[in-house]
Scaffold this motif. Structure first.
Motif, mmCIF file in Angstrom:
data_model
loop_
_atom_site.group_PDB
_atom_site.id
_atom_site.type_symbol
_atom_site.label_atom_id
_atom_site.label_comp_id
_atom_site.label_asym_id
_atom_site.label_seq_id
_atom_site.Cartn_x
_atom_site.Cartn_y
_atom_site.Cartn_z
ATOM 1 N N ASN A 42 -0.820 -45.003 16.668
ATOM 2 C CA ASN A 42 -1.994 -44.328 16.111
ATOM 3 C C ASN A 42 -1.814 -44.016 14.637
ATOM 4 O OD1 ASN A 42 -4.004 -43.917 18.316
ATOM 5 N ND2 ASN A 42 -2.304 -42.887 19.309
ATOM 6 N N CYS A 43 -0.591 -43.673 14.237
ATOM 7 C CA CYS A 43 -0.316 -43.468 12.805
ATOM 8 C C CYS A 43 -0.531 -44.752 12.019
ATOM 9 C CB CYS A 43 1.114 -42.967 12.602
ATOM 10 S SG CYS A 43 1.371 -41.224 12.998
ATOM 11 N N LEU A 44 -0.105 -45.880 12.594
ATOM 12 C CA LEU A 44 -0.298 -47.170 11.936
ATOM 13 C C LEU A 44 -1.778 -47.475 11.757
ATOM 14 C CD1 LEU A 44 0.788 -49.822 10.813
ATOM 15 C CD2 LEU A 44 0.883 -50.697 13.163
ATOM 16 N N ILE A 45 -2.563 -47.189 12.793
ATOM 17 C CA ILE A 45 -4.007 -47.415 12.699
ATOM 18 C C ILE A 45 -4.626 -46.534 11.621
ATOM 19 C CG2 ILE A 45 -6.202 -47.128 13.929
ATOM 20 C CD1 ILE A 45 -4.773 -48.015 16.457
ATOM 21 N N LEU A 46 -4.252 -45.262 11.599
ATOM 22 C CA LEU A 46 -4.787 -44.346 10.591
ATOM 23 C C LEU A 46 -4.452 -44.808 9.180
ATOM 24 C CD1 LEU A 46 -4.120 -40.831 12.190
ATOM 25 C CD2 LEU A 46 -6.343 -41.758 11.554
ATOM 26 N N LEU A 47 -3.194 -45.164 8.946
ATOM 27 C CA LEU A 47 -2.762 -45.585 7.612
ATOM 28 C C LEU A 47 -3.406 -46.912 7.218
ATOM 29 C CD1 LEU A 47 1.036 -44.651 7.795
ATOM 30 C CD2 LEU A 47 -0.775 -43.434 6.570
ATOM 31 N N THR A 48 -3.538 -47.821 8.198
ATOM 32 C CA THR A 48 -4.145 -49.115 7.900
ATOM 33 C C THR A 48 -5.602 -48.959 7.497
ATOM 34 O OG1 THR A 48 -2.672 -50.192 9.497
ATOM 35 C CG2 THR A 48 -4.601 -51.427 8.790
ATOM 36 N N VAL A 49 -6.334 -48.152 8.258
ATOM 37 C CA VAL A 49 -7.747 -47.924 7.943
ATOM 38 C C VAL A 49 -7.888 -47.186 6.620
ATOM 39 C CG1 VAL A 49 -9.855 -46.751 8.698
ATOM 40 C CG2 VAL A 49 -8.441 -47.970 10.367
ATOM 41 N N LEU A 50 -6.985 -46.245 6.373
ATOM 42 C CA LEU A 50 -7.077 -45.433 5.157
ATOM 43 C C LEU A 50 -6.816 -46.247 3.898
ATOM 44 C CD1 LEU A 50 -7.414 -42.597 3.920
ATOM 45 C CD2 LEU A 50 -4.945 -42.275 4.233
ATOM 46 N N PHE A 51 -5.823 -47.149 3.942
ATOM 47 C CA PHE A 51 -5.403 -47.866 2.735
ATOM 48 C C PHE A 51 -5.914 -49.303 2.662
ATOM 49 C CE2 PHE A 51 -2.138 -44.534 3.220
ATOM 50 C CZ PHE A 51 -2.266 -43.917 1.974
ATOM 51 N N SER A 52 -6.797 -49.704 3.583
ATOM 52 C CA SER A 52 -7.382 -51.046 3.533
ATOM 53 C C SER A 52 -8.871 -50.931 3.238
ATOM 54 C CB SER A 52 -7.156 -51.778 4.868
ATOM 55 O OG SER A 52 -5.782 -51.897 5.148
ATOM 56 N N PRO A 53 -9.285 -51.228 2.005
ATOM 57 C CA PRO A 53 -10.701 -51.070 1.627
ATOM 58 C C PRO A 53 -11.659 -51.854 2.523
ATOM 59 C CG PRO A 53 -9.343 -51.420 -0.315
ATOM 60 C CD PRO A 53 -8.462 -51.676 0.865
ATOM 61 N N HIS A 54 -11.252 -53.045 2.991
ATOM 62 C CA HIS A 54 -12.157 -53.845 3.809
ATOM 63 C C HIS A 54 -12.312 -53.289 5.227
ATOM 64 C CE1 HIS A 54 -8.077 -55.507 4.279
ATOM 65 N NE2 HIS A 54 -8.437 -55.857 5.497
ATOM 66 N N LEU A 55 -11.567 -52.237 5.554
ATOM 67 C CA LEU A 55 -11.735 -51.573 6.852
ATOM 68 C C LEU A 55 -12.516 -50.266 6.732
ATOM 69 C CD1 LEU A 55 -8.212 -52.074 8.496
ATOM 70 C CD2 LEU A 55 -10.276 -53.463 8.768
ATOM 71 N N HIS A 56 -13.057 -50.011 5.556
ATOM 72 C CA HIS A 56 -13.840 -48.798 5.354
ATOM 73 C C HIS A 56 -15.270 -49.028 5.841
ATOM 74 C CE1 HIS A 56 -10.935 -47.206 2.008
ATOM 75 N NE2 HIS A 56 -10.386 -47.264 3.206
ATOM 76 N N SER A 57 -15.412 -49.148 7.143
ATOM 77 C CA SER A 57 -16.705 -49.369 7.791
ATOM 78 C C SER A 57 -16.880 -48.320 8.888
ATOM 79 C CB SER A 57 -16.765 -50.776 8.387
ATOM 80 O OG SER A 57 -15.801 -50.926 9.413
ATOM 81 N N PRO A 58 -18.118 -48.134 9.371
ATOM 82 C CA PRO A 58 -18.342 -47.112 10.413
ATOM 83 C C PRO A 58 -17.473 -47.300 11.648
ATOM 84 C CG PRO A 58 -20.435 -47.824 9.488
ATOM 85 C CD PRO A 58 -19.379 -48.721 8.892
ATOM 86 N N MET A 59 -17.303 -48.557 12.089
ATOM 87 C CA MET A 59 -16.521 -48.793 13.304
ATOM 88 C C MET A 59 -15.087 -48.317 13.140
ATOM 89 S SD MET A 59 -15.758 -52.351 15.366
ATOM 90 C CE MET A 59 -14.647 -53.015 14.119
ATOM 91 N N TYR A 60 -14.464 -48.655 12.010
ATOM 92 C CA TYR A 60 -13.070 -48.277 11.799
ATOM 93 C C TYR A 60 -12.926 -46.811 11.421
ATOM 94 C CZ TYR A 60 -11.827 -53.148 12.254
ATOM 95 O OH TYR A 60 -11.630 -54.404 12.750
ATOM 96 N N PHE A 61 -13.973 -46.230 10.839
ATOM 97 C CA PHE A 61 -13.955 -44.785 10.584
ATOM 98 C C PHE A 61 -13.912 -44.020 11.903
ATOM 99 C CE2 PHE A 61 -16.378 -40.796 10.126
ATOM 100 C CZ PHE A 61 -15.571 -40.141 9.212
ATOM 101 N N LEU A 62 -14.762 -44.433 12.846
ATOM 102 C CA LEU A 62 -14.761 -43.797 14.167
ATOM 103 C C LEU A 62 -13.456 -44.094 14.899
ATOM 104 C CD1 LEU A 62 -18.444 -44.559 15.271
ATOM 105 C CD2 LEU A 62 -17.529 -42.399 14.399
ATOM 106 N N LEU A 63 -12.954 -45.309 14.729
ATOM 107 C CA LEU A 63 -11.697 -45.682 15.381
ATOM 108 C C LEU A 63 -10.530 -44.842 14.875
ATOM 109 C CD1 LEU A 63 -10.035 -47.572 17.194
ATOM 110 C CD2 LEU A 63 -9.915 -49.158 15.262
#
Length: 304
Positions: A42-63
């Protein structure tokens, strides 16, 4: 007047998972690994979403918020359970017991609403793709997360509103590895049958209604992609299938437990206890299957 003179118990005794030395070693290794994998994943998911601009979407925000809740849900009781596995006398203070009940209902209530929010996001993305960006705006995403935590807080407060004032003056043995509300209120000095029915029915109805809402959204998605054979529709179907499996694993045992809480036969009661113990053990890690699919998605995204 005699009831008023009862002194409140200062601690509860937890029976734990098993008394078998072989099973204790097995559970210690298994749940230690599960817990570490859950936190690291879960930490990996949080950090990946936080530091990957192309994952800054509603789906990954909720994820990412789901991953945060999963970490909280994994940590409210699991570390103590692991530490207590080899303990001869497993105890928890009255305040600690109430805290576990509070956080359990807070995190599960929040997660239920967040799962509904994620299904709503996928439903809009697949059924109304042209309106997706306008509907799932940043303010909408933040509002869904705030609403999830608000509903979770209100839910746990309704469960604890009466519990805090119940007289606990006699038995203090909880047949579980953590404080579960239906088991704890059975230890009070008064008849809590009506209160137990109220708590069980409200939690059961919330779980049932939430599951029906999720089921409706998935059926809507399936109907929408039924006549499509593109790779996008195939990917959407795969994602929704993984989500539905996770949702079924999350809600199925809960509905089964609460609907069958007031059973008449000893065999059924024993079955309910075993299902409840299994659900309690697996609940913090119930999203492991979904995480495998998520890591595949994140890996493919990071390649670009």
């Amino acid at each position: 007047m005699e009831g008023a003179n009862h002194s409140r118990v200062s601690e509860f005794v937890l029976l734990g998972l098993t008394d078998s030395p072989e099973l204790q070693i097995f559970f210690f290794v298994m749940f230690s690994l599960f817990y570490l994998m859950s936190i690291l994943g879960n930490c990996l998911i949080l950090l990946t979403v936080l530091f990957s601009p192309h994952l800054h979407s509603p789906m990954y925000f909720l994820l990412s918020n789901l991953s945060l809740i999963d970490m909280c849900l994994s940590s409210f009781a699991t570390p103590k359970m692991i530490v207590d596995i080899f303990a001869q006398h497993k105890t928890i203070s009255f305040e600690g017991c109430i805290s576990q009940i509070f956080f359990l209902h807070l995190f599960t209530g929040t997660e239920i609403v967040l799962l509904i929010s994620m299904s709503f996001d996928r439903c809009i993305a697949i059924c109304k793709p042209l309106h997706y960006s306008s509907v799932m705006s940043q303010s909408m995403c933040v509002g869904l997360v705030v609403a999830s935590w608000t509903v979770g807080f209100l839910h746990t407060m309704t469960q604890l509103a009466f519990t805090l004032y119940l007289p606990f003056c006699g038995p203090n043995v909880v047949d579980s590895f953590f404080c579960d509300l239906p088991l704890v209120i059975q230890l009070t000095c008064i008849d809590t049958y009506i209160l137990g029915i109220f708590m069980i029915s409200t939690s059961g109805m919330i779980a049932l209604i939430s599951f029906l809402l999720l089921l409706t959204s998935y059926i809507t998605v399936l109907v929408t992609i039924k006549d499509h054979s593109s790779s996008g529709s195939s990917k959407a179907l795969s994602t929704c299938t993984a989500h539905f499996i996770v949702v079924s694993m999350f809600f199925g045992p809960c509905i089964f437990i609460y609907v069958n809480q007031e059973v008449k036969t000893a065999v059924k009661k024993k079955l309910i206890r075993q299902v409840k113990k299994g659900r309690n053990v697996l609940l913090p890690h119930i999203h492991s299957l979904e995480k495998i699919n998520i890591f595949k998605i994140l890996t493919s995204c990071l390649k670009f």
